[in-house]
Motif scaffolding. Structure first.
Motif, mmCIF file in Angstrom:
data_model
loop_
_atom_site.group_PDB
_atom_site.id
_atom_site.type_symbol
_atom_site.label_atom_id
_atom_site.label_comp_id
_atom_site.label_asym_id
_atom_site.label_seq_id
_atom_site.Cartn_x
_atom_site.Cartn_y
_atom_site.Cartn_z
ATOM 1 N N VAL A 111 0.831 -1.208 0.000
ATOM 2 C CA VAL A 111 0.000 0.000 0.000
ATOM 3 C C VAL A 111 0.866 1.259 0.000
ATOM 4 N N ILE A 112 2.081 1.148 0.517
ATOM 5 C CA ILE A 112 2.934 2.337 0.589
ATOM 6 C C ILE A 112 3.439 2.704 -0.808
ATOM 7 N N ASP A 113 3.823 1.684 -1.576
ATOM 8 C CA ASP A 113 4.433 1.945 -2.883
ATOM 9 C C ASP A 113 3.542 1.523 -4.039
ATOM 10 N N ASP A 295 4.635 -3.766 4.766
ATOM 11 C CA ASP A 295 4.293 -2.346 4.941
ATOM 12 C C ASP A 295 3.942 -2.005 6.382
ATOM 13 N N MET A 296 3.206 -2.897 7.031
ATOM 14 C CA MET A 296 2.819 -2.618 8.420
ATOM 15 C C MET A 296 4.062 -2.606 9.317
ATOM 16 N N TRP A 297 4.967 -3.553 9.062
ATOM 17 C CA TRP A 297 6.200 -3.589 9.853
ATOM 18 C C TRP A 297 7.051 -2.365 9.587
ATOM 19 N N HIS A 302 9.653 1.347 13.303
ATOM 20 C CA HIS A 302 10.687 2.343 13.610
ATOM 21 C C HIS A 302 10.098 3.725 13.898
ATOM 22 N N THR A 303 9.006 4.053 13.186
ATOM 23 C CA THR A 303 8.377 5.354 13.423
ATOM 24 C C THR A 303 8.003 5.498 14.896
ATOM 25 N N THR A 304 7.308 4.481 15.414
ATOM 26 C CA THR A 304 6.778 4.602 16.775
ATOM 27 C C THR A 304 7.891 4.460 17.817
ATOM 28 N N THR A 305 8.733 3.434 17.638
ATOM 29 C CA THR A 305 9.751 3.210 18.674
ATOM 30 C C THR A 305 10.810 4.324 18.661
ATOM 31 N N VAL A 427 2.157 18.301 12.108
ATOM 32 C CA VAL A 427 1.676 17.281 11.165
ATOM 33 C C VAL A 427 2.641 16.079 11.056
ATOM 34 N N PRO A 428 2.993 15.443 12.183
ATOM 35 C CA PRO A 428 3.953 14.333 12.093
ATOM 36 C C PRO A 428 3.430 13.151 11.290
ATOM 37 N N PHE A 429 2.097 13.038 11.179
ATOM 38 C CA PHE A 429 1.536 11.907 10.433
ATOM 39 C C PHE A 429 1.214 12.286 8.994
ATOM 40 N N LYS A 433 -4.483 12.936 1.369
ATOM 41 C CA LYS A 433 -5.192 11.663 1.244
ATOM 42 C C LYS A 433 -4.352 10.447 1.636
ATOM 43 N N ARG A 434 -3.031 10.642 1.696
ATOM 44 C CA ARG A 434 -2.169 9.511 2.065
ATOM 45 C C ARG A 434 -1.721 9.601 3.518
ATOM 46 N N VAL A 435 -2.402 10.405 4.301
ATOM 47 C CA VAL A 435 -2.011 10.578 5.702
ATOM 48 C C VAL A 435 -1.824 9.192 6.338
ATOM 49 N N GLY A 440 -4.054 6.298 14.314
ATOM 50 C CA GLY A 440 -4.837 6.002 15.528
ATOM 51 C C GLY A 440 -4.074 5.062 16.452
ATOM 52 N N LEU A 441 -3.509 4.019 15.865
ATOM 53 C CA LEU A 441 -2.745 3.055 16.671
ATOM 54 C C LEU A 441 -1.502 3.728 17.270
ATOM 55 N N ALA A 442 -0.794 4.488 16.450
ATOM 56 C CA ALA A 442 0.441 5.123 16.929
ATOM 57 C C ALA A 442 0.144 6.096 18.067
ATOM 58 N N MET A 444 -2.248 6.010 20.163
ATOM 59 C CA MET A 444 -2.585 5.256 21.375
ATOM 60 C C MET A 444 -1.308 4.696 22.027
ATOM 61 N N GLU A 445 -0.414 4.171 21.198
ATOM 62 C CA GLU A 445 0.835 3.621 21.728
ATOM 63 C C GLU A 445 1.641 4.724 22.420
ATOM 64 N N LEU A 446 1.788 5.869 21.744
ATOM 65 C CA LEU A 446 2.610 6.942 22.317
ATOM 66 C C LEU A 446 2.036 7.404 23.649
HETATM 67 C C1 HEM Z 1 4.821 7.798 15.494
HETATM 68 C C2 HEM Z 1 4.464 6.932 14.585
HETATM 69 C C3 HEM Z 1 4.236 7.202 13.127
HETATM 70 C C4 HEM Z 1 4.559 8.286 12.360
HETATM 71 C C5 HEM Z 1 5.261 9.566 12.796
HETATM 72 C C6 HEM Z 1 4.111 8.004 11.009
HETATM 73 C C7 HEM Z 1 4.256 8.873 9.938
HETATM 74 C C8 HEM Z 1 3.853 8.591 8.644
HETATM 75 C C9 HEM Z 1 4.073 9.462 7.515
HETATM 76 C C10 HEM Z 1 4.757 10.816 7.575
HETATM 77 C C11 HEM Z 1 3.570 8.849 6.417
HETATM 78 C C12 HEM Z 1 3.626 9.368 4.975
HETATM 79 C C13 HEM Z 1 2.289 9.857 4.500
HETATM 80 C C14 HEM Z 1 2.320 10.455 3.117
HETATM 81 O O1 HEM Z 1 2.739 9.806 2.146
HETATM 82 O O2 HEM Z 1 1.908 11.602 3.008
HETATM 83 C C15 HEM Z 1 3.013 7.573 6.852
HETATM 84 C C16 HEM Z 1 2.407 6.656 6.014
HETATM 85 C C17 HEM Z 1 1.994 5.410 6.416
HETATM 86 N N1 HEM Z 1 1.985 4.917 7.704
HETATM 87 FE FE1 HEM Z 1 2.632 5.870 9.363
HETATM 88 N N2 HEM Z 1 3.539 6.762 10.984
HETATM 89 C C18 HEM Z 1 3.587 6.230 12.255
HETATM 90 C C19 HEM Z 1 3.091 5.001 12.665
HETATM 91 C C20 HEM Z 1 2.466 4.081 11.854
HETATM 92 C C21 HEM Z 1 1.903 2.814 12.289
HETATM 93 C C22 HEM Z 1 1.887 2.321 13.741
HETATM 94 C C23 HEM Z 1 1.431 2.167 11.161
HETATM 95 C C24 HEM Z 1 0.743 0.842 11.020
HETATM 96 C C25 HEM Z 1 0.798 -0.161 11.804
HETATM 97 C C26 HEM Z 1 1.680 3.050 10.027
HETATM 98 C C27 HEM Z 1 1.348 2.756 8.728
HETATM 99 C C28 HEM Z 1 1.513 3.623 7.656
HETATM 100 C C29 HEM Z 1 1.192 3.260 6.281
HETATM 101 C C30 HEM Z 1 0.692 1.906 5.792
HETATM 102 C C31 HEM Z 1 1.477 4.396 5.497
HETATM 103 C C32 HEM Z 1 1.269 4.558 4.000
HETATM 104 C C33 HEM Z 1 -0.127 5.146 3.755
HETATM 105 C C34 HEM Z 1 -0.498 5.319 2.282
HETATM 106 O O3 HEM Z 1 0.384 5.450 1.439
HETATM 107 O O4 HEM Z 1 -1.712 5.358 2.017
HETATM 108 N N3 HEM Z 1 2.305 4.194 10.490
HETATM 109 N N4 HEM Z 1 3.198 7.442 8.214
#
Ligand code: HEM
Length: 492
Positions: A111-113, A295-297, A302-305, A427-429, A433-435, A440-442, A444-446
């Motif tokens: 889903v990421i790429d 993708d989930m891993w 690394h983002t959360t930890t 806006v760390p997340f 549309k690709r936010v 939500g999970l992150a 809650m963990e933090l």
């Molecule tokens: C502190 C924790 C986290 C931060 C700071 C973070 C940050 C981000 C950022 C900046 C993006 C890029 C969005 C974009 O392309 O505009 C992203 C995408 C994504 N994140 Fe996170 N993330 C975190 C935790 C998580 C967790 C816990 C999961 C799932 C278990 C997750 C799954 C994803 C996925 C699958 C995408 C791609 C979404 C897409 O392309 O539609 N992230 N995240």
């Protein structure tokens, strides 16, 4: 004559490199032939410094060259809203590095790429599954609380000694993802450490000039790309083998008759069976399943930890702020467990987490997108398919929004009465549309890790003193390794 022809060819080449190919795009630093501006982007300190300098020189929208391709960089919050939010559909796609997808994933999966239907369908499916398993609800909270308690157990064993707290968060957060995907925690930490090392390597090489060069320079053939990136194949083989084993175990055990599923893989397999019965063998394929696990891993670990690692380092660098948070926790919670129901009553703790996320500024480069149609920026027509990067990291260090952005000040998020106030520009997340799919999970963990850990323990510096806040250079930022001392705050 030959000399004259060579000279003319050379002059034409330079004319193309320095002027012709750049015409019609927003201005930006002059690129070098073939590698563009990648040396500035991939040398220390991480790209935020290069972006800050370019923003000062060229304004909030400019062009840099990633190898042979231009990338339009958008660094201001207003500019990001006008584009990625108000015209979200035009900025929806990801820039797909097909050579990376081929060597890492075996094609355009996950889903990421991915873009188009694959992305749309699997983003929706993953979000639904996360919700069904309780993202923001009690089931997920219980899984996080279990890890909070396990950290506590481990810390009790090493009372009085110095600990590398990041390692404890690593395992806890890895367990939460594994629980969601495969329904189990790691039985022993050695398997986890093996996987973690491979992911560390992945992010390290993802942030390197060599790997970016291999994937972005158009004319390199796939075999040369593979030759330049042996570490990517190592990551693939190690991690995907682990997923294969887990998926195979599920295949042996799954009961298709029950409607309830215990984890993501089971939910996916049931959908796969349903689709196959309808004659659709492509959209829920085995390759897609493996890549969703990846993708989930890769996105959730690394983002959360690393955020937790930075957060604790900020707490050690800012003892006053740590004490204020603990005072609030003592007054509101006392010696019981902090739950999600307490979140609204802990404004300072929330502000502390917000500020840690801002200062950690975890993705110094964000993930490159591509415009889905021709768009207008600064009076230039940006052709469909051009890379656009939304620099959330520049927004979060913008001194016009966050005064003295290099300082750690949780009070920024509190009003005069001490209530939590929303700052839209945090806006760390990401945005649009690709936010982040796991926001939500992150969150809650933090919250649960921070509030419970700092309520239970006082964190003090280790024998090496105050941790450095310098970042390691990788695609996802990480604090330098440090140790600390933890002292229980309540007698048990
Ligand atoms: C502190 C924790 C986290 C931060 C700071 C973070 C940050 C981000 C950022 C900046 C993006 C890029 C969005 C974009 O392309 O505009 C992203 C995408 C994504 N994140 Fe996170 N993330 C975190 C935790 C998580 C967790 C816990 C999961 C799932 C278990 C997750 C799954 C994803 C996925 C699958 C995408 C791609 C979404 C897409 O392309 O539609 N992230 N995240």
């Amino acid at each position: 004559m030959i000399f004259f022809l060579l000279l003319t060819a050379f002059v034409l080449y330079l004319f193309n490199e320095f002027y012709w190919k750049r015409r019609g795009l927003p201005p930006g630093p002059i690129p070098l032939p073939i590698i563009g501006n990648m040396i500035e982007l991939f040398s220390y300190p991480p790209p935020t410094a290069a972006y800050d300098a370019w923003t000062k020189k060229f304004g909030k929208i400019y062009t840099v060259w990633m190898g042979t391709d231009p990338a339009v960089i958008i660094t201001g919050y207003k500019e990001l809203k006008d584009t990625f939010v108000n015209d979200g559909h035009s900025y929806l796609d990801k820039m797909i590095y097909s050579k990376l997808n081929t060597s890492l994933r075996g094609g355009d999966y996950g889903v990421i790429d991915t873009n188009g239907n694959t992305w749309k369908e699997h983003r929706k499916f993953a979000l639904h599954t996360l919700r069904d398993f309780g993202m923001g609800k009690e089931a997920m909270e219980a899984s996080i609380q279990l890890e909070v308690d396990k950290i506590d157990e481990e810390l009790k064993k090493v009372e009085g000694k110095e600990v590398n707290i990041q390692e404890h968060f690593d395992l806890a957060i890895g367990n939460i993802i594994n629980q969601f995907l495969f329904g189990n925690r790691f039985k022993d930490s050695s398997k986890f450490n093996e996987l973690k090392k491979l992911l560390d390597l992945f992010f390290e090489v993802q942030g390197s000039l060599r790997v970016y060069f291999a994937y972005t320079v158009d004319f390199l053939p796939q075999w040369m790309v593979e030759l330049l990136t042996p570490d990517v194949s190592r990551v693939r083989d190690g991690i995907y083998q682990f997923f294969d084993e887990q998926i195979e175990e599920h295949r042996q055990e799954i009961d298709f008759e029950t409607s309830d599923s215990k984890d993501y893989v089971e939910t996916f397999m049931k959908e796969q069976k349903k689709r196959e019965a309808e004659g659709d063998f492509a959209s829920f394929s085995n390759e897609q399943l493996k890549n969703m696990c990846f993708d989930m891993w890769v996105a959730g670990m690394h983002t959360t930890t690393n955020t937790m690692g930075f957060l604790t380092a900020f707490a050690l660098n800012n003892m006053d702020a740590q004490r204020k948070m603990q005072k609030e926790l003592t007054e509101v919670i006392g010696d019981r467990v902090v739950t999600m129901k307490d979140k609204l009553n802990l404004p300072y703790t929330n502000a502390f987490i917000n500020e840690a996320q801002r200062c950690a500024n975890l993705v110094p480069m964000n993930l490159p997108h591509a415009v889905t149609r021709d768009v207008q920026l600064l009076g230039c027509t940006i052709p469909k398919g051009t890379t656009v990067i939304h620099q959330i990291s520049s927004v979060m260090s913008d001194p016009e929004i966050f005064e003295e952005p290099e300082r750690f000040v949780p009070e920024r998020y509190l009003d005069e009465s001490g209530n939590l106030k929303k700052i839209e520009e945090l806006v760390p997340f990401s945005i649009g549309k690709r936010v982040c799919l796991g926001e939500g999970l992150a969150r809650m963990e933090l919250f649960l890790f921070t509030a419970n850990s700092f309520n239970r323990y006082e964190f003090n510096c280790g024998s090496n003193g105050v941790p450095s806040l310098e970042r390691t250079f990788a695609f996802i930022a990480k604090a330098q390794d440090y140790t600390c001392q933890v002292k229980p705050r309540y007698s048990s």
